[in-house]
Design a protein around this motif. Structure first.
Motif, PDB file in Angstrom:
ATOM      1  N   GLN A   2       0.867  -1.180   0.000  1.00 16.89           N
ATOM      2  CA  GLN A   2       0.000   0.000   0.000  1.00 16.89           C
ATOM      3  C   GLN A   2       0.903   1.230   0.000  1.00 16.89           C
ATOM      4  N   PRO A   3       1.353   1.707  -1.145  1.00 12.10           N
ATOM      5  CA  PRO A   3       2.398   2.731  -1.161  1.00 12.10           C
ATOM      6  C   PRO A   3       1.979   4.049  -0.526  1.00 12.10           C
ATOM      7  N   PHE A   4       0.682   4.346  -0.535  1.00 13.40           N
ATOM      8  CA  PHE A   4       0.260   5.614   0.050  1.00 13.40           C
ATOM      9  C   PHE A   4      -0.787   5.367   1.137  1.00 13.40           C
ATOM     10  N   SER A   5      -0.448   4.446   2.033  1.00 16.00           N
ATOM     11  CA  SER A   5      -1.371   4.012   3.081  1.00 16.00           C
ATOM     12  C   SER A   5      -1.651   5.092   4.116  1.00 16.00           C
ATOM     13  N   GLY A   6      -0.783   6.104   4.179  1.00 22.91           N
ATOM     14  CA  GLY A   6      -0.965   7.141   5.186  1.00 22.91           C
ATOM     15  C   GLY A   6      -0.287   6.795   6.498  1.00 22.91           C
ATOM     16  N   GLN A   7       0.265   5.586   6.568  1.00 23.37           N
ATOM     17  CA  GLN A   7       0.887   5.140   7.815  1.00 23.37           C
ATOM     18  C   GLN A   7       2.256   5.818   7.999  1.00 23.37           C
ATOM     19  N   LYS A   8       2.434   6.460   9.170  1.00 19.15           N
ATOM     20  CA  LYS A   8       3.697   7.188   9.394  1.00 19.15           C
ATOM     21  C   LYS A   8       4.607   6.380  10.312  1.00 19.15           C
ATOM     22  N   ALA A  86       2.381  -3.107  -6.582  1.00 15.61           N
ATOM     23  CA  ALA A  86       1.980  -1.731  -6.269  1.00 15.61           C
ATOM     24  C   ALA A  86       0.871  -1.246  -7.190  1.00 15.61           C
ATOM     25  N   ALA A  87       1.065  -1.458  -8.467  1.00 17.06           N
ATOM     26  CA  ALA A  87       0.131  -0.854  -9.402  1.00 17.06           C
ATOM     27  C   ALA A  87      -1.171  -1.623  -9.517  1.00 17.06           C
ATOM     28  N   SER A  88      -1.149  -2.915  -9.288  1.00 14.16           N
ATOM     29  CA  SER A  88      -2.387  -3.670  -9.475  1.00 14.16           C
ATOM     30  C   SER A  88      -3.200  -3.738  -8.204  1.00 14.16           C
ATOM     31  N   GLY A  89      -2.584  -3.350  -7.093  1.00 17.16           N
ATOM     32  CA  GLY A  89      -3.306  -3.431  -5.838  1.00 17.16           C
ATOM     33  C   GLY A  89      -3.321  -4.853  -5.304  1.00 17.16           C
ATOM     34  N   GLU A  90      -2.631  -5.763  -5.974  1.00 16.36           N
ATOM     35  CA  GLU A  90      -2.581  -7.148  -5.514  1.00 16.36           C
ATOM     36  C   GLU A  90      -1.164  -7.465  -5.096  1.00 16.36           C
ATOM     37  N   HIS A  91      -1.028  -8.453  -4.234  1.00 18.11           N
ATOM     38  CA  HIS A  91       0.322  -8.859  -3.904  1.00 18.11           C
ATOM     39  C   HIS A  91       0.879  -9.687  -5.046  1.00 18.11           C
ATOM     40  N   LYS A  92       2.186  -9.464  -5.293  1.00 16.20           N
ATOM     41  CA  LYS A  92       2.845 -10.120  -6.408  1.00 16.20           C
ATOM     42  C   LYS A  92       2.646 -11.645  -6.401  1.00 16.20           C
ATOM     43  N   ASP A  93       2.655 -12.252  -5.212  1.00 13.93           N
ATOM     44  CA  ASP A  93       2.593 -13.711  -5.163  1.00 13.93           C
ATOM     45  C   ASP A  93       1.163 -14.242  -5.131  1.00 13.93           C
ATOM     46  N   SER A 188      -8.595   6.102  -9.751  1.00 13.72           N
ATOM     47  CA  SER A 188      -8.935   7.057  -8.696  1.00 13.72           C
ATOM     48  C   SER A 188      -8.341   6.616  -7.365  1.00 13.72           C
ATOM     49  N   SER A 189      -7.783   7.576  -6.629  1.00 16.65           N
ATOM     50  CA  SER A 189      -7.239   7.202  -5.326  1.00 16.65           C
ATOM     51  C   SER A 189      -8.300   7.393  -4.243  1.00 16.65           C
ATOM     52  N   THR A 190      -9.526   7.798  -4.667  1.00 19.74           N
ATOM     53  CA  THR A 190     -10.562   8.013  -3.651  1.00 19.74           C
ATOM     54  C   THR A 190     -11.392   6.746  -3.413  1.00 19.74           C
ATOM     55  N   VAL A 191     -11.266   5.744  -4.301  1.00 18.00           N
ATOM     56  CA  VAL A 191     -12.016   4.508  -4.056  1.00 18.00           C
ATOM     57  C   VAL A 191     -11.226   3.627  -3.080  1.00 18.00           C
ATOM     58  N   ASP A 192     -11.962   2.792  -2.322  1.00 21.04           N
ATOM     59  CA  ASP A 192     -11.272   1.957  -1.336  1.00 21.04           C
ATOM     60  C   ASP A 192     -10.568   0.783  -2.024  1.00 21.04           C
ATOM     61  N   ALA A 193      -9.681   0.130  -1.266  1.00 24.01           N
ATOM     62  CA  ALA A 193      -8.826  -0.914  -1.842  1.00 24.01           C
ATOM     63  C   ALA A 193      -9.653  -2.058  -2.429  1.00 24.01           C
ATOM     64  N   ARG A 196     -11.190  -1.063  -5.722  1.00 17.62           N
ATOM     65  CA  ARG A 196     -10.115  -0.959  -6.702  1.00 17.62           C
ATOM     66  C   ARG A 196      -9.716  -2.343  -7.213  1.00 17.62           C
ATOM     67  N   GLU A 197      -9.610  -3.272  -6.276  1.00 16.90           N
ATOM     68  CA  GLU A 197      -9.200  -4.620  -6.658  1.00 16.90           C
ATOM     69  C   GLU A 197     -10.275  -5.265  -7.545  1.00 16.90           C
ATOM     70  N   ALA A 198     -11.548  -5.060  -7.146  1.00 17.08           N
ATOM     71  CA  ALA A 198     -12.644  -5.628  -7.935  1.00 17.08           C
ATOM     72  C   ALA A 198     -12.637  -5.002  -9.337  1.00 17.08           C
ATOM     73  N   THR A 199     -12.341  -3.696  -9.404  1.00 17.01           N
ATOM     74  CA  THR A 199     -12.296  -3.006 -10.698  1.00 17.01           C
ATOM     75  C   THR A 199     -11.205  -3.589 -11.582  1.00 17.01           C
ATOM     76  N   PHE A 200     -10.031  -3.802 -10.990  1.00 21.64           N
ATOM     77  CA  PHE A 200      -8.921  -4.387 -11.761  1.00 21.64           C
ATOM     78  C   PHE A 200      -9.304  -5.755 -12.304  1.00 21.64           C
ATOM     79  N   LYS A 201     -10.014  -6.513 -11.476  1.00 18.77           N
ATOM     80  CA  LYS A 201     -10.415  -7.858 -11.931  1.00 18.77           C
ATOM     81  C   LYS A 201     -11.373  -7.752 -13.113  1.00 18.77           C
ATOM     82  N   ARG A 202     -12.283  -6.766 -13.070  1.00 20.43           N
ATOM     83  CA  ARG A 202     -13.235  -6.624 -14.189  1.00 20.43           C
ATOM     84  C   ARG A 202     -12.518  -6.154 -15.447  1.00 20.43           C
TER      85      ARG A 202
END
Ligand code: HEM
Length: 409
Positions: A2-8, A86-93, A188-193, A196-202
């Motif tokens: 999650q590259p921009f998770s907001g976690q500090k 990173a880009a697909s929102g899925e873990h590589k493995d 969009s970065s405003t949709v939840d993870a 986003r993942e469901a969108t990528f799958k479609r």
């Protein structure tokens, strides 16, 4: 990832010297959200050339052209191989997982994966799309011209590259509305993870259908050509075809949308330049390069494969570095008077990056922009920002415009 998770980070890693810590969040920084490129310039003026920000899990930022060039030319140390996740929102493995091709492959294998794209996306090949781009641009202008106003983002900049991608990939344009909606959600970065993942799958599902139908019968499109490509003596697998299609879809979408958006915003605020380009459209190619320099879009990450010292800074294996290409375009050492729009600059800007992964779609991007500006400036009277509704911006890997109301007449 999650590259921009907001976690500090609570604790700065031991190898990071305090003088190199500068707090900057590429997705949420208030000054960036107010004016993204003014913030890029301020990073050059205020932050160390390479700095560590504890935001978003902690990462390095590189803002100078020379250091970025050195990093991109050394892929053995600075790897792209994690980018799929990173880009697909899925873990590589995870399964099914997409391997984003050719971007997620490091040299030397990268050369074999990139080769099939070079010829179909060469300037001569994409020139065949010029008429289609002109027709699409004019159809979009027809819809807004009489109103004397439009939201440039949603009515022009967004539909154009999606429609073009569909044409390039040979997809039926009767699915345009559905595909546009998916494209918007995917980028969009405003949709939840989860969305986003469901969108990528479609999206992957739709692209998979196109690939399957081209496997049965080739057409005159990029997917058909890629199916017959030669990767070290064999054709791409179905999984690889999916990887190419998704990268091309993502690569050509948000980038062009925002390049058009920021470029038009610049012109809306500079009536003199608008008039100059209307009077002499032959200035457009040079003007487009300078608009691209002033308004870089994408920043790209790399991961450290081993400990390395870069321009005096100690990186550790596993560190993430974000190459802040839009900031590098404001590097005084590379671009004299970087804040000024200067036609005829000879230095190569960083908006398409350098090195082996330099944008393979740049000819298509330039053609889209050239045809768009030719038609827009010819047909739309002097335009300006809507004084009632200022543009809105967004950050993340890409600097983005989310709304750009314009008025004319
Ligand atoms: C103004 C518009 C565009 C911008 C600013 C842009 C920017 C970039 C950047 C910075 C990279 C390098 C990434 C890295 O080094 O990790 C890149 C790579 C790439 N771009 Fe673009 N791009 C644009 C348009 C396009 C278009 C229209 C397409 C599709 C036809 C496209 C497809 C790609 C692909 C496939 C790669 C990966 C190349 C490789 O890994 O060898 N881009 N782009």
């Amino acid at each position: 990832m999650q590259p921009f998770s907001g976690q500090k980070l609570d604790k700065i890693p031991a190898h990071v010297p305090p003088e190199l810590v500068y707090e900057y969040d590429n997705a949420r920084d208030a000054r960036m959200l107010e004016d993204p490129h003014a913030r890029m310039r301020s990073l050059i003026l205020e932050a160390p050339p390479i700095f560590f920000s504890p935001c978003n899990g902690g990462m390095w930022f590189v803002t100078r052209k020379k250091a970025i060039v050195d990093i991109t030319m050394n892929p053995e140390v600075y790897s792209n191989s994690f980018i799929a996740a990173a880009a697909s929102g899925e873990h590589k493995d995870s399964q099914p997982g997409f391997m984003l091709l050719p971007i997620a492959v490091d040299p030397p294998q990268h050369t074999a994966y990139r080769a099939p794209l070079n010829q179909p996306l060469a300037a001569k090949s994409v020139a065949g799309l010029e008429t289609a781009i002109r027709v699409m641009t004019n159809e979009l202008i027809d819809k807004v011209l009489g109103a004397g106003r439009c939201d440039f983002f949603s009515e022009i900049a967004e539909p154009l590259p999606v429609t073009l991608f569909m044409k390039l990939a040979g997809m039926p344009t009767d699915r345009l509305a559905e595909f546009r909606h998916l494209a918007t959600q995917a980028t969009s970065s405003t949709v939840d993870a989860a969305t986003r993942e469901a969108t990528f799958k479609r999206i992957a599902g739709i692209l998979a259908e196109v690939i399957k139908s081209r496997q049965e019968k080739r057409e005159d499109d990029l997917i058909s050509r890629l199916l017959d490509a030669n990767i070290q003596g064999r054709n791409p697998t179905f999984h690889e075809m999916l990887g190419y299609s998704i990268t091309l879809f993502l690569g050509g979408l948000e980038t062009v949308v925002n390049a058009l958006g920021f470029g038009v915003r610049h012109l809306a605020r500079d009536q003199e330049l608008q008039a100059k380009l209307r009077a002499d459209p032959s200035l457009l190619p040079g003007a487009i390069e300078e608009l691209l320099r002033l308004h870089g879009i994408a920043s790209t990450p790399r991961r450290l494969m081993r400990d390395e010292v870069c321009h005096g800074v100690q990186f550790k294996q596993g560190d993430m570095v974000l190459l802040l290409l839009p900031a590098a375009n404001y590097d005084d050492a590379a671009f004299p008077n970087p804040e000024q729009f200067i036609l005829g600059r000879t230095e190569q800007h960083m908006t398409f990056n350098t090195g082996p992964h330099r944008c393979v779609g740049l000819n298509l991007a330039r053609l889209e922009m050239k045809v768009f500006y030719q038609e827009w400036l010819k047909r739309v009277p002097p335009f300006r920002l809507d004084p009632q509704a200022p543009p809105r911006f967004m950050g993340g890997f890409n600097l983005a415009i989310t709304s750009l109301p314009l008025v004319w007449g």
